[in-house]
Every structure is written in structure tokens, then in C-alpha cells.
Design a protein around this motif. Sequence first.
Motif, mmCIF file in Angstrom:
data_model
loop_
_atom_site.group_PDB
_atom_site.id
_atom_site.type_symbol
_atom_site.label_atom_id
_atom_site.label_comp_id
_atom_site.label_asym_id
_atom_site.label_seq_id
_atom_site.Cartn_x
_atom_site.Cartn_y
_atom_site.Cartn_z
ATOM 1 N N TYR A 39 4.806 8.737 5.654
ATOM 2 C CA TYR A 39 4.229 7.470 5.186
ATOM 3 C C TYR A 39 3.169 7.006 6.172
ATOM 4 O O TYR A 39 3.249 7.304 7.362
ATOM 5 N N GLY B 127 0.819 -1.220 0.000
ATOM 6 C CA GLY B 127 0.000 0.000 0.000
ATOM 7 C C GLY B 127 0.843 1.257 0.000
ATOM 8 O O GLY B 127 0.468 2.270 -0.568
ATOM 9 N N MET B 128 1.997 1.190 0.667
ATOM 10 C CA MET B 128 2.893 2.359 0.693
ATOM 11 C C MET B 128 3.832 2.363 -0.511
ATOM 12 O O MET B 128 4.712 3.219 -0.602
ATOM 13 N N ARG B 129 3.661 1.383 -1.378
ATOM 14 C CA ARG B 129 4.439 1.275 -2.632
ATOM 15 C C ARG B 129 5.945 1.205 -2.347
ATOM 16 O O ARG B 129 6.751 1.923 -2.946
ATOM 17 N N HIS C 200 -7.206 4.943 -3.853
ATOM 18 C CA HIS C 200 -5.811 4.559 -3.637
ATOM 19 C C HIS C 200 -5.590 3.087 -3.994
ATOM 20 O O HIS C 200 -4.659 2.737 -4.718
ATOM 21 N N VAL D 277 -0.478 7.268 6.011
ATOM 22 C CA VAL D 277 -1.579 8.168 6.340
ATOM 23 C C VAL D 277 -2.887 7.387 6.472
ATOM 24 O O VAL D 277 -2.981 6.242 6.064
ATOM 25 N N ARG E 21 -5.808 2.546 -7.730
ATOM 26 C CA ARG E 21 -4.611 2.934 -8.465
ATOM 27 C C ARG E 21 -3.527 1.839 -8.364
ATOM 28 O O ARG E 21 -2.841 1.538 -9.334
#
Lengths: 407, 128
Positions: free
Chosen positions: A215, A103-105, A227, A217, A230
Motif C-alpha cells: 500500500y 486514496g488507498m480505498r 487514479h 505507492v 477512478r
Amino acid sequence: MAEKMELNEVEVWDGNMAASQALRQAQIDVVAAYPITPSTPVVQNYGSFLANGYIDGEFVMVESEHAAMSGCVGAAAAGGRVATATSSQGFALMAEVLYQASGMRLPIVLVVVNRALAAPLNVNGDHSDMYMGRDSGWIQLDAFNAQEAYDLTLMAFKIGEDPEIRLPVMSHQDGFITSHTAENVRPLSDDEAYEFIGEYPMVNAMLDLAKPVTYGVQTEEDWHFEHKARQHHDLMTKVFGKVDEVFDAFEKKTGRKYNIVEKYDMDDAEVAIVALGTTVDTAKYVADNLRKTKGIKAGVVAPRLFRPWPHEQMMEALSGVKAVACLDRSSPNGAFGMLFNEVSATMYQSDNHPVITNYIYGLGGRDFTVEHAEEIYSELVANAEAGKPTTPLQQFIGLRGPKLSFY
Amino acid sequence: MKYLGWDELLPGAILFSFKEDLDKDASYILPEERPYAETNSHEAYVGDWRVMKPVYNRDLCIDCQFCWVYCPDVSIISRDKKMIGVDYDHCKGCGICVEVCPTNPKSLLMFEERIPNEEALAKWPEKE
């Protein structure tokens, strides 16, 4: 500056050592790890390399796999190249943090030496942990032997770290059969390997102190859906092209050709086994024999890339077959096996509608033998001739006691 | 604060900490002079999470910095190794600063949130 290691053109490595060497050559900034069978030697070897001066990065000893992956997330967010390894229960304990990483890529590389999930406790290889990770947003690559474990672990960095991708990658191999079996492995030299992966492309680093970022959020209904969408969009549209590109570059460098979906003897195949891991090599051997001895047009198809699911490549690979056996090495616990579900969904959209059946096998390290593969192919031939299933849709193979099958 | 729209965060739901890029490392700029972005947690008031508050007594403090080191939420304000006070916008009232304070009597003590600091200082205990 770390020492370079002199490697022979051909080394005798097991899958764990192959992965350790790939991690060493990647010049990782931080490895946070907690040992668990059968992946323990991956980080144990790595620790030895570090102690002997072959590694400059940090090795963080943590108190659990949850902490290991959390440490990796923190280090990756801070702006470093990061990797770790695990198996089974350790993988399960990481599960929460796997979703944080994707999720935080954060392009973390996780070597997963596949092992059964308890209970009952079992340290041997099956694909329960690999299957457990399939909705976690990670890219999943699967190696069928030690050479591939080395190659794919190296390539995992290059795929995940691409600024267009920025997603974590799992490099899977089968517990014990790959991880503890010494085989010939042809490594790249340290310089060639690092040159291939390249320097870590730092993106939005927390420790870029002139431009730091936050990071983790909270987004709620206003943002969460978009999100996740994407991230899914990037998995579905960007990863396949990048994987092809990295596989091509690797072939140019080494002559070793990888494909998103591997095909063996599929040009004129009428019956095919779809499988993962070391089973692929067994199926290839049997398909070859059956062609020579019985004239059966047998082939093997194996997703090298397991997530994102290679829908188009799988459809193409199975475009000419009449009967397919999907072999799942994980208890589906109340459903068809994952490969059966995915392949069925894919082939439903195809012009070709082969008969598809499901075999559950090899749980907890139970051997998958040549005889099992022969039996499956002979059932596939019967299905192909009948144009419909001649067996139950789901069968357990290699199981003691009365035959277990459903539908 | 203006809420960000669904398409305004970077991939990974990342937020930049400052309104603009700095020309130097932020650690060389005092917190009160940093151009914090609106979305930075520095700008968020979370003092109302607190039930008990630490009150600071300058007369007893030896500036050992223990509270500053141990505070899990960077809510002890110190400049040039001199203790200034507690950041009540962010302190959650965990009491760790009081726990680690080595003076006798302590230079930080927990009081009920409703008690004014002057009143708290007036009833500070004697040396044990």
C-alpha cells in the motif's frame, strides 16, 4: 469471545453512547483513537466495553489524531475492520491521513462529532470540521439526532466496506446538542446488528501472507490523475445506489426510513430551508407551525448524504419550490456557504430556478432558535412573492452587533 | 524495470508483492527464495542514498540480534539467529545498528562509503 450486551427495546442514550454502541456491535478489529471534546465519550465508552469483556478487538492508544488515523490506515490495510472518532482540531490533525485512507480505498468508519475550529478556541458544535472534510474523498453521512447517529454509524460499515465501494465513511453528528443530549434510542440486538452489517469482506489485505500487497505507492504524472479520476468516478456512480440499497435493507429490518436527501412537508412546499444537523429538526418544527398558523407552504430539505453530493436527489427535492434558504453552520471565510454553492449549482441545471439565499448561523454553538427559523421563512415568502431576492444574498443570523450581510 | 501502465494498478494503487500467489505463508519462505514481483521494493536498489555505511566484523559479533531487531529498514541479514551481514542494496546508513551493538569493540562501525570493507576491517579499534 466477547460477551453480548443485553439491551432494552428503548435505551436512553446520548449521541456519543449511540455511536459507541454501534461500534461495539460492529465487532471491530482495531480502534486507534485519541480523545477530543465532544467526541471523547465515543471512545471512552468503547474502552469501557473492552475492559468489561464486551469487545474482542484491539484498542490502540496513540499520541495524536494524526497517529490515530495513521493507525487506522495501517490496520485497515492489514485487513481488518477499523473505526475511530474525533472532532474539530483532532479532525484537522487527521486531515493529511484522511486523504491516505480514501486514496488507498480503505473502508474506515470515522465518527465525527461536529465542533467549531479554533481560533478562538471553542468546544461547541458547528459544521466547520464536517465542511473541511468535504474534498477528502470520504463518504459523509449526517445524523440529526442520537437515534440517527446510531443507525448511520451501523450503516456506515455496510456502505463503505462493500467490495464495489471500498471507501471510508464519516458518520457525523452535532457536538453537544446530539452528542451529549440523552434521548430515546431503539437499538438492534447485538446479533441483529452484526448480522445486518455482516462479516468484514477482506480485500487485498497486506497481512494475507500468501498474497501480500504493498500500500502507499508513488505514482507521479503517469498514474496519479487516472487514479484520482477512478476514485471520483466510483464516488459519483457507485455510492448512491449502494446507500439506497443499505437504507432499504435497514428500513426492512427496523422500519426506520432514511433517504439520500430527506424531505419534510415538501409535496406542495413553496419555500424551503436546506440545512444539516440538529437545525433540521428545528426547521421542521417551525415549518409545521407556520403551515398551521399562517398557511405558509413551508418545507425542509436536508442532505443525509453530504458527500458525494446528491445532485439529482437535491434537484428533485427542490423541483417545486419558489424560494430556498441554504443554512451554513461554518464560516465560509470569503465565499458563499457550501450549501448555497452546491444547491445553486444544482438548481442552475434544473427547470425550476428558485430564488436562493444564504444564511450563516450557529458558529461555535450559537443557538439557532425557532425565531431565527421563522424570520428566515418570512424572508423566503417575500422572495417567493417578488420572484427575486428581497434581502442580501448572504446574511449572518443570530449574530450580535450590527447586521452583517453581503451582496 | 518495466513501468506499469496507468490502468494496471488495483483500486487504491495497490501492488501485489509477489509474482504469483504462494501456497503457504511467506514467512515460512526464506527471502532469497520468495518470488518477489518486479514492483516490490525488495527489487529496488536504494544503496546510493547512503553517505556512511555500517561495516560488520564477524570476529567480534556475539549474534545477539540487536541490530537485526532495531534496523528500521530490514537491512541486517541474519539466518538461524546467526548474523551474516548488511544488505547494502537497501541500507540507508542511519547507524542505528552501530548504536545498539553491545560488544567492545563494536562489531558494527560506520565508515565512509568510499572505504573498502577490507580496509575498514584492518583498522578496527582495540577494546576500550
